[in-house]
Design a protein around this motif. Structure first.
Motif, PDB file in Angstrom:
ATOM      1  N   GLY A  48       0.810  -1.208   0.000  1.00  0.00           N
ATOM      2  CA  GLY A  48       0.000   0.000   0.000  1.00  0.00           C
ATOM      3  C   GLY A  48       0.843   1.257   0.000  1.00  0.00           C
ATOM      4  O   GLY A  48       0.492   2.262  -0.641  1.00  0.00           O
ATOM      5  N   ALA A  49       1.969   1.218   0.721  1.00  0.00           N
ATOM      6  CA  ALA A  49       2.855   2.385   0.763  1.00  0.00           C
ATOM      7  C   ALA A  49       3.451   2.665  -0.613  1.00  0.00           C
ATOM      8  O   ALA A  49       3.519   3.822  -1.060  1.00  0.00           O
ATOM      9  CB  ALA A  49       3.958   2.148   1.788  1.00  0.00           C
ATOM     10  N   LEU A  50       3.913   1.609  -1.305  1.00  0.00           N
ATOM     11  CA  LEU A  50       4.431   1.788  -2.658  1.00  0.00           C
ATOM     12  C   LEU A  50       3.354   2.296  -3.605  1.00  0.00           C
ATOM     13  O   LEU A  50       3.611   3.155  -4.463  1.00  0.00           O
ATOM     14  CB  LEU A  50       5.011   0.469  -3.167  1.00  0.00           C
ATOM     15  N   MET A  51       2.129   1.785  -3.451  1.00  0.00           N
ATOM     16  CA  MET A  51       1.023   2.240  -4.284  1.00  0.00           C
ATOM     17  C   MET A  51       0.738   3.715  -4.040  1.00  0.00           C
ATOM     18  O   MET A  51       0.603   4.502  -4.995  1.00  0.00           O
ATOM     19  CB  MET A  51      -0.242   1.426  -3.981  1.00  0.00           C
ATOM     20  N   ALA A  52       0.629   4.114  -2.768  1.00  0.00           N
ATOM     21  CA  ALA A  52       0.288   5.498  -2.445  1.00  0.00           C
ATOM     22  C   ALA A  52       1.363   6.459  -2.938  1.00  0.00           C
ATOM     23  O   ALA A  52       1.063   7.534  -3.480  1.00  0.00           O
ATOM     24  CB  ALA A  52       0.083   5.649  -0.938  1.00  0.00           C
ATOM     25  N   VAL A 120      14.338   4.712  -4.037  1.00  0.00           N
ATOM     26  CA  VAL A 120      14.816   4.966  -2.675  1.00  0.00           C
ATOM     27  C   VAL A 120      15.884   6.060  -2.678  1.00  0.00           C
ATOM     28  O   VAL A 120      15.901   6.945  -1.822  1.00  0.00           O
ATOM     29  CB  VAL A 120      15.361   3.666  -2.042  1.00  0.00           C
ATOM     30  N   SER A 121      16.769   6.009  -3.664  1.00  0.00           N
ATOM     31  CA  SER A 121      17.812   7.023  -3.774  1.00  0.00           C
ATOM     32  C   SER A 121      17.218   8.392  -4.091  1.00  0.00           C
ATOM     33  O   SER A 121      17.602   9.406  -3.485  1.00  0.00           O
ATOM     34  CB  SER A 121      18.810   6.620  -4.861  1.00  0.00           C
ATOM     35  N   GLU A 122      16.280   8.424  -5.017  1.00  0.00           N
ATOM     36  CA  GLU A 122      15.650   9.685  -5.415  1.00  0.00           C
ATOM     37  C   GLU A 122      14.921  10.338  -4.245  1.00  0.00           C
ATOM     38  O   GLU A 122      14.995  11.556  -4.045  1.00  0.00           O
ATOM     39  CB  GLU A 122      14.675   9.425  -6.568  1.00  0.00           C
ATOM     40  N   LEU A 123      14.220   9.519  -3.443  1.00  0.00           N
ATOM     41  CA  LEU A 123      13.449  10.048  -2.320  1.00  0.00           C
ATOM     42  C   LEU A 123      14.289  10.194  -1.052  1.00  0.00           C
ATOM     43  O   LEU A 123      13.800  10.731  -0.055  1.00  0.00           O
ATOM     44  CB  LEU A 123      12.248   9.143  -2.034  1.00  0.00           C
ATOM     45  N   ALA A 124      15.524   9.675  -1.093  1.00  0.00           N
ATOM     46  CA  ALA A 124      16.442   9.745   0.051  1.00  0.00           C
ATOM     47  C   ALA A 124      15.818   9.158   1.314  1.00  0.00           C
ATOM     48  O   ALA A 124      15.852   9.762   2.385  1.00  0.00           O
ATOM     49  CB  ALA A 124      16.886  11.193   0.295  1.00  0.00           C
ATOM     50  N   ILE A 125      15.254   7.945   1.168  1.00  0.00           N
ATOM     51  CA  ILE A 125      14.638   7.271   2.311  1.00  0.00           C
ATOM     52  C   ILE A 125      15.730   6.522   3.084  1.00  0.00           C
ATOM     53  O   ILE A 125      16.382   5.628   2.526  1.00  0.00           O
ATOM     54  CB  ILE A 125      13.560   6.279   1.857  1.00  0.00           C
ATOM     55  N   PRO A 126      15.949   6.848   4.362  1.00  0.00           N
ATOM     56  CA  PRO A 126      16.985   6.156   5.147  1.00  0.00           C
ATOM     57  C   PRO A 126      16.498   4.806   5.653  1.00  0.00           C
ATOM     58  O   PRO A 126      15.995   4.674   6.760  1.00  0.00           O
ATOM     59  CB  PRO A 126      17.241   7.132   6.299  1.00  0.00           C
ATOM     60  N   CYS A 127      16.668   3.783   4.828  1.00  0.00           N
ATOM     61  CA  CYS A 127      16.128   2.459   5.168  1.00  0.00           C
ATOM     62  C   CYS A 127      17.171   1.357   5.003  1.00  0.00           C
ATOM     63  O   CYS A 127      16.803   0.185   4.896  1.00  0.00           O
ATOM     64  CB  CYS A 127      14.897   2.162   4.313  1.00  0.00           C
ATOM     65  N   ALA A 187      19.101  -6.811  -3.605  1.00  0.00           N
ATOM     66  CA  ALA A 187      19.325  -5.771  -2.606  1.00  0.00           C
ATOM     67  C   ALA A 187      18.727  -6.200  -1.281  1.00  0.00           C
ATOM     68  O   ALA A 187      18.066  -7.241  -1.178  1.00  0.00           O
ATOM     69  CB  ALA A 187      18.705  -4.446  -3.062  1.00  0.00           C
ATOM     70  N   GLU A 188      18.957  -5.378  -0.252  1.00  0.00           N
ATOM     71  CA  GLU A 188      18.343  -5.592   1.052  1.00  0.00           C
ATOM     72  C   GLU A 188      17.952  -4.233   1.610  1.00  0.00           C
ATOM     73  O   GLU A 188      18.421  -3.181   1.149  1.00  0.00           O
ATOM     74  CB  GLU A 188      19.312  -6.301   2.001  1.00  0.00           C
ATOM     75  N   ALA A 189      17.072  -4.237   2.624  1.00  0.00           N
ATOM     76  CA  ALA A 189      16.620  -2.986   3.235  1.00  0.00           C
ATOM     77  C   ALA A 189      15.998  -3.286   4.589  1.00  0.00           C
ATOM     78  O   ALA A 189      15.778  -4.443   4.952  1.00  0.00           O
ATOM     79  CB  ALA A 189      15.612  -2.283   2.329  1.00  0.00           C
ATOM     80  N   ASP A 190      15.725  -2.234   5.330  1.00  0.00           N
ATOM     81  CA  ASP A 190      14.895  -2.308   6.529  1.00  0.00           C
ATOM     82  C   ASP A 190      13.459  -2.082   6.058  1.00  0.00           C
ATOM     83  O   ASP A 190      13.103  -0.979   5.647  1.00  0.00           O
ATOM     84  CB  ASP A 190      15.326  -1.224   7.519  1.00  0.00           C
ATOM     85  N   PRO A 191      12.610  -3.120   6.076  1.00  0.00           N
ATOM     86  CA  PRO A 191      11.281  -2.988   5.466  1.00  0.00           C
ATOM     87  C   PRO A 191      10.379  -1.989   6.170  1.00  0.00           C
ATOM     88  O   PRO A 191       9.572  -1.309   5.524  1.00  0.00           O
ATOM     89  CB  PRO A 191      10.711  -4.407   5.557  1.00  0.00           C
ATOM     90  N   LEU A 192      10.498  -1.873   7.489  1.00  0.00           N
ATOM     91  CA  LEU A 192       9.632  -0.968   8.227  1.00  0.00           C
ATOM     92  C   LEU A 192       9.974   0.490   7.918  1.00  0.00           C
ATOM     93  O   LEU A 192       9.080   1.312   7.673  1.00  0.00           O
ATOM     94  CB  LEU A 192       9.756  -1.255   9.725  1.00  0.00           C
ATOM     95  N   SER A 193      11.264   0.809   7.904  1.00  0.00           N
ATOM     96  CA  SER A 193      11.675   2.178   7.581  1.00  0.00           C
ATOM     97  C   SER A 193      11.333   2.518   6.132  1.00  0.00           C
ATOM     98  O   SER A 193      10.947   3.656   5.828  1.00  0.00           O
ATOM     99  CB  SER A 193      13.170   2.352   7.828  1.00  0.00           C
ATOM    100  N   LEU A 194      11.480   1.549   5.222  1.00  0.00           N
ATOM    101  CA  LEU A 194      11.109   1.777   3.828  1.00  0.00           C
ATOM    102  C   LEU A 194       9.625   2.081   3.717  1.00  0.00           C
ATOM    103  O   LEU A 194       9.218   3.042   3.048  1.00  0.00           O
ATOM    104  CB  LEU A 194      11.478   0.554   2.988  1.00  0.00           C
ATOM    105  N   CYS A 195       8.803   1.281   4.375  1.00  0.00           N
ATOM    106  CA  CYS A 195       7.353   1.486   4.348  1.00  0.00           C
ATOM    107  C   CYS A 195       6.984   2.872   4.880  1.00  0.00           C
ATOM    108  O   CYS A 195       6.240   3.623   4.250  1.00  0.00           O
ATOM    109  CB  CYS A 195       6.670   0.397   5.169  1.00  0.00           C
ATOM    110  N   HIS A 196       7.521   3.230   6.037  1.00  0.00           N
ATOM    111  CA  HIS A 196       7.158   4.505   6.650  1.00  0.00           C
ATOM    112  C   HIS A 196       7.673   5.689   5.837  1.00  0.00           C
ATOM    113  O   HIS A 196       7.017   6.738   5.773  1.00  0.00           O
ATOM    114  CB  HIS A 196       7.683   4.554   8.082  1.00  0.00           C
TER     115      HIS A 196
END
Length: 411
Positions: A48-52, A120-127, A187-196
């Motif tokens: 849902g987060a990716l969709m929004a 993720v890079s474009e939005l600078a999400i720290p995940c 790749a890998e990530a922190d899924p909760l931080s990515l979602c938020h």
């Protein structure tokens, strides 16, 4: 099957993973009156987060609704191994749908991981998003001969990867297996931080975050409508169902099923106990184990899947499965420190062909959905956001049929 009316986050996962909410997310509100928007997205986990995020980037007026805390359902239980390799080998998928179709699916998955990294890079999400190789280890009935054939099929499809035998695998990574395929592009990530981070971006663009429960959907008329438990109604041009592993009754298919998986995370390890890369690791067997590392040096190790969807059964098996995973971790990595940091379990959706269910809900032209991700949850979630965004925008590609909800069940 999990009941969409009664299932809550506690039914989807048990225990605690190593992911902590590092990005503040805007609080969800309540609807005070009936309203209208372009798209209602039901479910505020990673899909849902990716969709929004994607729909708001397209300029759509979006309402994102969830009856519980955003991202704290199945997303928080994810190990976030963002692989482009899917649960069925390319050769297996080709046996079901033909080589060209299977190769296209694999290339789309590979592109999805790369595109997610760019986002993720474009939005600078720290995940903690980091590119990774994958190490696909021989296991069970899949030995060097089968992996070599798989590697050759991937090269024919234009996919990256190298076949390595025991000596090279041991010298390069320390794994005592007969052979492996080493591939870049995951790749890998922190899924909760990515979602938020994605939810926060959608909110900054004007998405309305609603802490509400959807009780019924109507996607068959000239407009779509979501009725909330409060009695309020949201009218929209389209509804996206991103409800994870809880599938409403209006989505009928015979491909999807819900199973259970278990995972552990060790205490931080010394660099000598970890493999180089550090790559994502998984096995070429039906009952495979998988592992990765975290930014603070923990080993995340999962598997021991069971064909059960009952939360009580899953919880009852927790201690036994944790012990089994610790044993399998020691067998794979004898130098690892086996002190337990976290253990958890979760429901996950899968399909007979390893592919997700993404597209229009048959019989409901304004209702779109994405389900059944298997081992490629976030990769396929990203792909779903692009497919459904295109459909909402009136665009359709022939390759969307690979993932259609009403595609024929393979023999």
């Amino acid at each position: 099957m999990l009941d969409p009316q009664t299932t809550r986050h506690d039914d989807l996962r048990k225990g605690q993973g190593p992911w902590l909410p590092g990005i503040p997310r805007p609080p969800g509100g309540r609807l005070e009156a009936d309203t209208r928007c372009d798209v209602v997205v039901v479910g505020a986990g990673i899909t849902g987060a990716l969709m929004a995020e994607h729909l708001t980037a397209m300029g759509k007026d979006v309402a994102l609704i969830d009856r519980e805390r955003e991202g704290f359902g199945s997303t928080a239980a994810s190990t976030a191994m963002l692989q482009w390799e899917i649960d069925l080998r390319l050769s297996q998928l080709a046996a079901l749908y033909g080589f060209e179709n299977a190769a296209e699916v694999y290339r789309l998955s590979c592109k999805a991981v790369a595109s997610l990294g760019e986002l993720v890079s474009e939005l600078a999400i720290p995940c903690g998003f980091s590119p990774r190789q994958t190490i696909y280890l021989s296991a069970g009935d899949v030995g060097p001969r089968e992996l070599l054939a798989e590697c050759e099929a991937r090269r024919r499809a234009g996919l990256p990867g190298d076949f390595v035998e025991h000596a090279q695998l041991m010298n390069g990574f320390g794994f005592d297996r007969a052979a492996a395929i080493i591939s870049p592009g995951s790749a890998e990530a922190d899924p909760l931080s990515l979602c938020h981070g994605l939810v926060a971006m959608a909110a900054r663009r004007g998405a309305r975050l609603l802490r509400e429960e959807a009780v019924s959907f109507d996607g068959s008329g000239k407009a779509a409508a979501v009725t909330l438990k409060s009695g309020r109604v949201i009218e929209a041009d389209a509804i996206v169902l991103a409800t994870g592993y809880v599938m409403p009754g209006c989505v009928n298919d015979d491909l999807h099923r819900v199973a259970s998986s278990w995972a552990i995370a060790t205490v931080p390890q010394s660099p000598q106990a970890l493999w180089p890369g550090p790559a994502l690791v998984w096995e070429a067997s039906e009952d495979y184990i998988y592992c990765r590392t975290t930014t603070d040096g923990r080993i995340v190790f999962g598997g021991e899947d069971e064909e059960i969807d009952d939360p009580d059964q899953r919880e009852a098996l927790g201690a036994e499965k944790t012990a089994a995973l610790m044993g399998r971790l020691h067998a794979l990595l004898p130098k690892a420190k086996l002190d337990l940091g976290y253990s958890w379990s979760g429901a996950f959706g899968q399909t007979g062909d390893g592919l997700p269910l993404i597209g229009r809900v048959p019989g409901h032209p304004r209702l779109l959905a994405a389900y059944g991700y298997g081992g490629n949850g976030i990769t396929f979630s990203f792909l779903a956001s692009r497919i459904l965004g295109a459909l909402i925008d009136g665009r359709e590609e022939s390759w969307f049929r690979h993932f259609a909800i009403d595609r024929p069940k393979p023999g």
